[in-house]
Design an enzyme around this catalytic site. Structure first.
Site, PDB file in Angstrom:
ATOM      1  N   TYR A   4      56.103 -70.606  30.762  1.00 45.75           N
ATOM      2  CA  TYR A   4      55.967 -71.070  29.376  1.00 45.75           C
ATOM      3  C   TYR A   4      56.374 -69.965  28.409  1.00 45.75           C
ATOM      4  O   TYR A   4      57.179 -70.169  27.500  1.00 45.75           O
ATOM      5  CB  TYR A   4      54.513 -71.496  29.122  1.00 45.75           C
ATOM      6  N   GLU A   7      51.570 -65.916  23.466  1.00 47.98           N
ATOM      7  CA  GLU A   7      51.771 -65.792  24.921  1.00 47.98           C
ATOM      8  C   GLU A   7      52.971 -64.901  25.227  1.00 47.98           C
ATOM      9  O   GLU A   7      53.067 -64.342  26.315  1.00 47.98           O
ATOM     10  CB  GLU A   7      51.990 -67.185  25.539  1.00 47.98           C
ATOM     11  N   THR A  24      54.850 -68.104  20.024  1.00 49.60           N
ATOM     12  CA  THR A  24      53.473 -67.992  20.519  1.00 49.60           C
ATOM     13  C   THR A  24      53.078 -66.574  20.914  1.00 49.60           C
ATOM     14  O   THR A  24      53.915 -65.797  21.402  1.00 49.60           O
ATOM     15  CB  THR A  24      53.287 -68.921  21.744  1.00 49.60           C
ATOM     16  N   LYS A  63      59.510 -69.771  25.816  1.00 49.55           N
ATOM     17  CA  LYS A  63      59.272 -69.610  24.377  1.00 49.55           C
ATOM     18  C   LYS A  63      59.971 -68.360  23.831  1.00 49.55           C
ATOM     19  O   LYS A  63      60.378 -68.329  22.677  1.00 49.55           O
ATOM     20  CB  LYS A  63      57.770 -69.526  24.105  1.00 49.55           C
TER      21      LYS A  63
END
Ligand code: NAP
Ligand code: F7E
Length: 345
Positions: A150, A128, A126, A154
């Site tokens: 998160y 992010e 991601t 990841k």
């Protein structure tokens, strides 16, 4: 013989679009569900593919679930899309998120290495992971700086895929995907929350859309385009990592204005920060308010992707622009809001 593929998270947004694509390509699609999954069918039914999926049970936090599945079916391809995918929730559930979004990826690649080495693997990484951005446009070579549990989880998943590819020559790829949305987006994510709540306000079924930080910007694309990129990654002779993005970034506030206009509202903003409100000039009513409960302990202010590598090597490019994407979402939510008893609430 048809190729056998596993899509984890088939009940989610991307799982639904990807399984439809793979079925159209003639794959035998196995999709995972949890015993606790409440409404496993709605996205798959929306796309008309529910009956074609072969469901298998999978809880990512159960190590033997993954091992047994990988060993038993000897899949040609595995797309690992299942995750605790809501950034805000990861601040409240950091350890669970680490397990599901990080450690589970190691369970997959290790199970493949031990029991099914021919299986190609896709990991849902991601944007992010770029978090506090280190370059204006983020590509595969941009340094990561995660800003949430998160993103940290990841990042572990991302690097374990790189590590297994380099250590054991596995066909394991990681797609660093920027935000992608659709009418099937979960209601907790900001674009869908905006289109759904504004549609309900239009039909008099809700008074206010409450938001958090409207100043952050995101590079939003259409999920249907992004699953094509995932598929293309696993068709390459060599595994690699690819950014998928549109190359345009838009603030939450501008997305609100875009969606509101398509519904027929004309928003005027008043006040600042927590006191900011959005008034519909046509009715004179306040329809947007800020609720700090939606603020995050650490925010990702800007994301803007550079997907030149995917465009060059995969021949991938997004087809749906933001205006059309917003329109698809608004149209679907207007239909659902008009007929509330049939909607997904
Ligand atoms: P989503 O709609 O939230 O779907 C998540 C899926 O994961 C659901 O099917 C969910 O099953 C499943 N899941 C969650 N926890 C699980 C667990 N403990 N065990 C087994 N299954 C579990 O997510 P999405 O938007 O489709 O995203 C797909 C993947 O791409 C995710 O890994 C996400 O982090 C990543 N990603 C998304 C975006 C984006 O903009 N959409 C961008 C970059 C990366 P239930 O139905 O049972 O809850
Ligand atoms: O937030 C702001 C919020 O939750 C976007 C996931 O798919 O994409 C997604 O993560 C922005 C943030 O997506 C509200 O603060 C304001 O700045 O829609 P979101 P996300 O956090 O970018 C990435 C690529 C993933 O990988 C994730 O899985 O919008 N915002 N007000 C709000 N956000 C939410 N959810 N709700 C609000 O009321």
């Amino acid at each position: 013989m048809a190729k056998k593929v596993l899509v984890t998270g088939v009940t989610g947004q991307d799982g639904a679009y990807l399984s439809k694509l793979l079925l159209e390509k003639g794959y035998e699609v196995y999709g995972t569900k949890r015993r606790t999954s409440s409404e496993i069918a709605w996205r798959l039914e929306y796309l008309g593919v529910y009956k074609d999926i072969r469901f298998v049970d999978l809880e990512l936090t159960e190590p033997h679930n993954i091992f047994n599945l990988v060993q038993k079916y000897q899949f040609d391809e595995i797309y690992n899309l299942a995750a605790q995918s809501f950034v805000r929730a990861s601040f409240d559930q950091p350890l669970y998120t680490a397990d599901v979004d990080g450690i589970a990826v190691a369970r997959f690649v290790e199970a493949i290495r031990q029991t099914s080495p021919q299986t190609k693997f896709y990991q849902a990484s991601t944007s992010e992971m770029f978090g506090k951005i280190q370059e204006e446009k983020q590509s595969e070579t941009t340094a990561f700086y995660p800003r949430s549990p998160y993103a940290v989880a990841k990042l572990y998943g991302h690097w374990i895929v790189v590590n297994y590819r380099e250590s054991y020559n596995m066909h394991a790829s990681s797609g660093i995907l920027f935000n992608h949305e659709s009418p099937l987006r979960g209601e907790e994510f900001v674009t869908r929350k905006i289109t759904k709540h504004l549609a309900e306000i239009h039909y008099g079924k809700r008074d206010i859309l409450e938001l958090g930080n409207m100043d952050s910007t995101r590079d939003w694309g259409f999920a249907g385009d992004y699953v094509e990129g995932m598929y293309l990654m696993l068709q390459q002779p060599k595994a690699d990592d690819y950014v998928l993005a549109t190359g345009e970034t838009t603030s939450i506030r501008d997305f609100v204005i875009l969606a509101a206009k398509q519904i027929g509202f004309d928003i005027e903003w008043q006040g600042k920060a927590e006191n900011e409100i959005g008034i519909d000039c046509k009715s004179g009513k306040t329809i947007i308010k800020i609720n700090p409960v939606h603020y995050r302990p650490a925010e990702v202010d800007v994301l803007l992707g550079d997907s030149s590598k995917a465009r060059k090597i995969l021949g991938w490019k997004p087809k749906v622009g933001l205006e059309k994407l917003a329109n698809m979402m608004v149209e679907a939510d207007m239909k659902w809001a008009a007929c509330i008893e049939q909607a997904r609430y």
